[in-house]
Design an enzyme around this catalytic site. Sequence first.
Site, PDB file in Angstrom:
ATOM      1  N   GLN A 298      47.868  42.278  42.971  1.00  0.00           N
ATOM      2  CA  GLN A 298      47.796  41.424  41.776  1.00  0.00           C
ATOM      3  C   GLN A 298      48.735  40.208  41.929  1.00  0.00           C
ATOM      4  O   GLN A 298      49.005  39.816  43.040  1.00  0.00           O
ATOM      5  CB  GLN A 298      48.127  42.206  40.494  1.00  0.00           C
ATOM      6  CG  GLN A 298      47.057  43.223  40.096  1.00  0.00           C
ATOM      7  CD  GLN A 298      47.166  44.529  40.848  1.00  0.00           C
ATOM      8  OE1 GLN A 298      48.226  45.122  40.909  1.00  0.00           O
ATOM      9  NE2 GLN A 298      46.071  45.000  41.400  1.00  0.00           N
TER      10      GLN A 298
ATOM     11  N   GLY B 226      41.902  43.852  45.764  1.00  0.00           N
ATOM     12  CA  GLY B 226      40.974  43.642  46.873  1.00  0.00           C
ATOM     13  C   GLY B 226      41.605  42.598  47.769  1.00  0.00           C
ATOM     14  O   GLY B 226      41.729  41.444  47.371  1.00  0.00           O
ATOM     15  N   HIS B 227      42.070  43.025  48.935  1.00  0.00           N
ATOM     16  CA  HIS B 227      42.790  42.120  49.835  1.00  0.00           C
ATOM     17  C   HIS B 227      41.935  41.885  51.080  1.00  0.00           C
ATOM     18  O   HIS B 227      41.606  42.821  51.800  1.00  0.00           O
ATOM     19  CB  HIS B 227      44.144  42.726  50.228  1.00  0.00           C
ATOM     20  CG  HIS B 227      45.083  42.874  49.052  1.00  0.00           C
ATOM     21  ND1 HIS B 227      46.363  43.339  49.175  1.00  0.00           N
ATOM     22  CD2 HIS B 227      44.924  42.584  47.739  1.00  0.00           C
ATOM     23  CE1 HIS B 227      46.939  43.347  47.982  1.00  0.00           C
ATOM     24  NE2 HIS B 227      46.086  42.903  47.099  1.00  0.00           N
TER      25      HIS B 227
ATOM     26  N   LYS C  38      46.912  37.165  49.639  1.00  0.00           N
ATOM     27  CA  LYS C  38      47.994  38.044  50.127  1.00  0.00           C
ATOM     28  C   LYS C  38      47.563  38.837  51.357  1.00  0.00           C
ATOM     29  O   LYS C  38      48.322  39.008  52.298  1.00  0.00           O
ATOM     30  CB  LYS C  38      48.422  39.034  49.010  1.00  0.00           C
ATOM     31  CG  LYS C  38      48.946  38.354  47.752  1.00  0.00           C
ATOM     32  CD  LYS C  38      49.240  39.349  46.653  1.00  0.00           C
ATOM     33  CE  LYS C  38      48.010  40.013  46.074  1.00  0.00           C
ATOM     34  NZ  LYS C  38      47.124  39.126  45.302  1.00  0.00           N
TER      35      LYS C  38
ATOM     36  N   ASP D 219      44.636  37.391  43.881  1.00  0.00           N
ATOM     37  CA  ASP D 219      43.679  36.786  44.812  1.00  0.00           C
ATOM     38  C   ASP D 219      44.170  35.491  45.450  1.00  0.00           C
ATOM     39  O   ASP D 219      43.390  34.589  45.748  1.00  0.00           O
ATOM     40  CB  ASP D 219      42.321  36.528  44.098  1.00  0.00           C
ATOM     41  CG  ASP D 219      41.756  37.798  43.495  1.00  0.00           C
ATOM     42  OD1 ASP D 219      41.989  38.876  44.064  1.00  0.00           O
ATOM     43  OD2 ASP D 219      41.089  37.710  42.445  1.00  0.00           O
TER      44      ASP D 219
HETATM   45  P1  GDP Z   1      44.345  38.743  47.777  1.00  0.00           P
HETATM   46  O1  GDP Z   1      43.902  39.680  46.710  1.00  0.00           O
HETATM   47  O2  GDP Z   1      45.535  37.951  47.370  1.00  0.00           O
HETATM   48  O3  GDP Z   1      44.535  39.401  49.112  1.00  0.00           O
HETATM   49  O4  GDP Z   1      43.170  37.671  47.952  1.00  0.00           O
HETATM   50  P2  GDP Z   1      41.595  37.997  48.049  1.00  0.00           P
HETATM   51  O5  GDP Z   1      41.299  38.559  49.375  1.00  0.00           O
HETATM   52  O6  GDP Z   1      41.132  38.760  46.859  1.00  0.00           O
HETATM   53  O7  GDP Z   1      41.010  36.551  47.861  1.00  0.00           O
HETATM   54  C1  GDP Z   1      41.326  35.513  48.720  1.00  0.00           C
HETATM   55  C2  GDP Z   1      40.011  34.979  49.320  1.00  0.00           C
HETATM   56  O8  GDP Z   1      40.267  33.746  49.956  1.00  0.00           O
HETATM   57  C3  GDP Z   1      39.458  35.884  50.397  1.00  0.00           C
HETATM   58  O9  GDP Z   1      38.061  35.751  50.394  1.00  0.00           O
HETATM   59  C4  GDP Z   1      40.045  35.299  51.686  1.00  0.00           C
HETATM   60  O10 GDP Z   1      39.233  35.580  52.829  1.00  0.00           O
HETATM   61  C5  GDP Z   1      40.013  33.850  51.355  1.00  0.00           C
HETATM   62  N1  GDP Z   1      41.032  33.002  51.982  1.00  0.00           N
HETATM   63  C6  GDP Z   1      42.361  33.272  52.217  1.00  0.00           C
HETATM   64  N2  GDP Z   1      42.980  32.164  52.700  1.00  0.00           N
HETATM   65  C7  GDP Z   1      42.031  31.199  52.763  1.00  0.00           C
HETATM   66  C8  GDP Z   1      42.050  29.823  53.152  1.00  0.00           C
HETATM   67  O11 GDP Z   1      43.078  29.249  53.522  1.00  0.00           O
HETATM   68  N3  GDP Z   1      40.868  29.146  53.055  1.00  0.00           N
HETATM   69  C9  GDP Z   1      39.712  29.727  52.631  1.00  0.00           C
HETATM   70  N4  GDP Z   1      38.617  28.990  52.562  1.00  0.00           N
HETATM   71  N5  GDP Z   1      39.666  31.011  52.272  1.00  0.00           N
HETATM   72  C10 GDP Z   1      40.817  31.736  52.310  1.00  0.00           C
HETATM   73  P1  IMO Z   2      44.571  41.511  43.951  1.00  0.00           P
HETATM   74  O1  IMO Z   2      45.604  42.452  44.508  1.00  0.00           O
HETATM   75  C1  IMO Z   2      42.826  39.545  40.499  1.00  0.00           C
HETATM   76  C2  IMO Z   2      42.998  41.724  36.700  1.00  0.00           C
HETATM   77  C3  IMO Z   2      41.654  42.119  36.139  1.00  0.00           C
HETATM   78  C4  IMO Z   2      41.963  42.032  34.649  1.00  0.00           C
HETATM   79  C5  IMO Z   2      43.400  42.556  34.568  1.00  0.00           C
HETATM   80  C6  IMO Z   2      43.502  44.036  34.211  1.00  0.00           C
HETATM   81  O2  IMO Z   2      43.306  41.518  44.700  1.00  0.00           O
HETATM   82  O3  IMO Z   2      45.151  40.152  43.760  1.00  0.00           O
HETATM   83  P2  IMO Z   2      43.087  46.225  35.670  1.00  0.00           P
HETATM   84  O4  IMO Z   2      41.851  46.718  36.373  1.00  0.00           O
HETATM   85  O5  IMO Z   2      44.238  46.001  36.580  1.00  0.00           O
HETATM   86  O6  IMO Z   2      43.450  47.067  34.480  1.00  0.00           O
HETATM   87  O7  IMO Z   2      42.655  44.785  35.057  1.00  0.00           O
HETATM   88  O8  IMO Z   2      43.954  42.344  35.864  1.00  0.00           O
HETATM   89  N1  IMO Z   2      43.253  42.166  38.094  1.00  0.00           N
HETATM   90  C7  IMO Z   2      43.168  41.368  39.160  1.00  0.00           C
HETATM   91  N2  IMO Z   2      42.769  40.082  39.257  1.00  0.00           N
HETATM   92  N3  IMO Z   2      43.243  40.221  41.592  1.00  0.00           N
HETATM   93  C8  IMO Z   2      43.661  41.501  41.499  1.00  0.00           C
HETATM   94  O9  IMO Z   2      44.220  42.158  42.529  1.00  0.00           O
HETATM   95  C9  IMO Z   2      43.589  42.149  40.242  1.00  0.00           C
HETATM   96  N4  IMO Z   2      43.887  43.392  39.810  1.00  0.00           N
HETATM   97  C10 IMO Z   2      43.692  43.387  38.493  1.00  0.00           C
HETATM   98  O10 IMO Z   2      40.643  41.225  36.531  1.00  0.00           O
HETATM   99  O11 IMO Z   2      41.972  40.696  34.228  1.00  0.00           O
HETATM  100 MG    MG Z   3      42.161  40.143  45.648  1.00  0.00          MG
END
Ligand code: GDP
Ligand code: IMO
Ligand code: MG
Length: 404
Positions: free
Chosen positions: A208, A40-41, A16, A13
């Site tokens: 991840q 979840g991206h 990416k 998270d």
């Molecule tokens: P990922 O799994 O690495 O793609 O990240 P996620 O989408 O799960 O979580 C990142 C969260 O931060 C999402 O809600 C994005 O919309 C948000 N986000 C990304 N870059 C920024 C930033 O620079 N500022 C803020 N406030 N939110 C951001």
């Molecule tokens: P993105 O790509 C954050 C974490 C779960 C748990 C551990 C094992 O959005 O960054 P799993 O379901 O993979 O067997 O769970 O890994 N986890 C993540 N945490 N972002 C993710 O993906 C994750 N994918 C798995 O919360 O701790």
């Molecule tokens: Mg994510």
Amino acid sequence: MDNLCIVGLQWGDEGKGKVVDYLADGFESVVRFNGGSNAGHTVVVNGSRHVFHILPSAALKSKKLLIAAGVAVDPEVLSEELSLVKSLRTRTVVDFRATTVSPLEKMMDATLEDFRGSSALGTTRRGVGPAYALRALRLSPRVGDLVSDSYDMTTIRDFYKNFLPEVPDMEGWRKKSKMLLEELTGNVSDLVNEINDRNGAVMFEGSQGTLLDLLHGTYPFVTSSGTLSNYVPESVGVPPSRVGDVMGVAKCYTTRVGSGPFPTEMDEAGAQRIRIEGKEYGSTTGRPRRIGWLDLVSLKYAVRMNGARKLSLTKLDVLARLKEFKVCEAYSVDGEETEDFSRCLMEMDRVKPVYSDGWSIKGRLGANGIPGSVQELIDHIEEKLRVEVKLVSYGEDRSMTFER
Ligand code: GDP
Ligand code: IMO
Ligand code: MG
């Protein structure tokens, strides 16, 4: 132009999705190379938010979207995502060797978490762990098997009868999955190698983060696949020389969903403030993320393990709303200071962070530049991690990005 590999440097998270979408223009194709719908991206464009679990995050750009052999593909989730945008079906190819995830693996994921009781990992319950385990047991159907008329679900159902109280009839799922995957199945390894043979470039999108890597993360509180750049050649089916440049993505603080050690985790009052400012709730499960300060010890390890020479730093706007913040410079274990993360992997529970404090962000973050206080933080990160910070993100929208 060279290939580029995007990986998370923390516990996932990091942002990416935003970075992949932002950089995708320069590439012919984006390839998801690990994990499954546990990811979840998020991509936000003009206020409209899209969360991709299985499709590469370049879905909103007119790019070829490839899903590599090393991904665990849940056809139900894929089908939902493909229905978001009309043109997606014709642009998406799933490798015939990819592992599949069915409702049985999701039931098994939940059963295993219940079995662990108070030591539960806090998985996303998306069935990804059981799917990779069944792959290692050579029981799991590949995407290409589901498409073939001769594949029979009996063995897999009989296997699960040993572990699950009830095993549903899988024929409906099988038929739907076959119909969906027939259109999409192809040879991603060949496609990527062909693009590179004629000097085209692709971007590899990791899910991840480094600290969730099955082998090199904070085991057992990790995911069930590789998450590092070194998983690209195996997963995609390209030689290691084609991984290209590696860019790590890191938040300017740290978050973690699920259980496991977290040296810089802050108290709940501080965490709640950042959680609200940064909307730190899981993109897949909606769970509140645990929050901690920026940890340069684990980041240094992650940069080295991935061979990352470039960094994208995200969420500067969130830190800018705090009066002051801290940065973890070293760990103290039983009174001894160290900056060596891997040395601490067997004793993560005894690690105490050593901070530099008094950091603050003053001035406006914007497309035309970054204030001196941010420059100071970037200089410190670049020096300590030996990377170049190439991208600074200061808001969730695609436009709130500064290139250096
Ligand atoms: P990922 O799994 O690495 O793609 O990240 P996620 O989408 O799960 O979580 C990142 C969260 O931060 C999402 O809600 C994005 O919309 C948000 N986000 C990304 N870059 C920024 C930033 O620079 N500022 C803020 N406030 N939110 C951001
Ligand atoms: P993105 O790509 C954050 C974490 C779960 C748990 C551990 C094992 O959005 O960054 P799993 O379901 O993979 O067997 O769970 O890994 N986890 C993540 N945490 N972002 C993710 O993906 C994750 N994918 C798995 O919360 O701790
Ligand atoms: Mg994510």
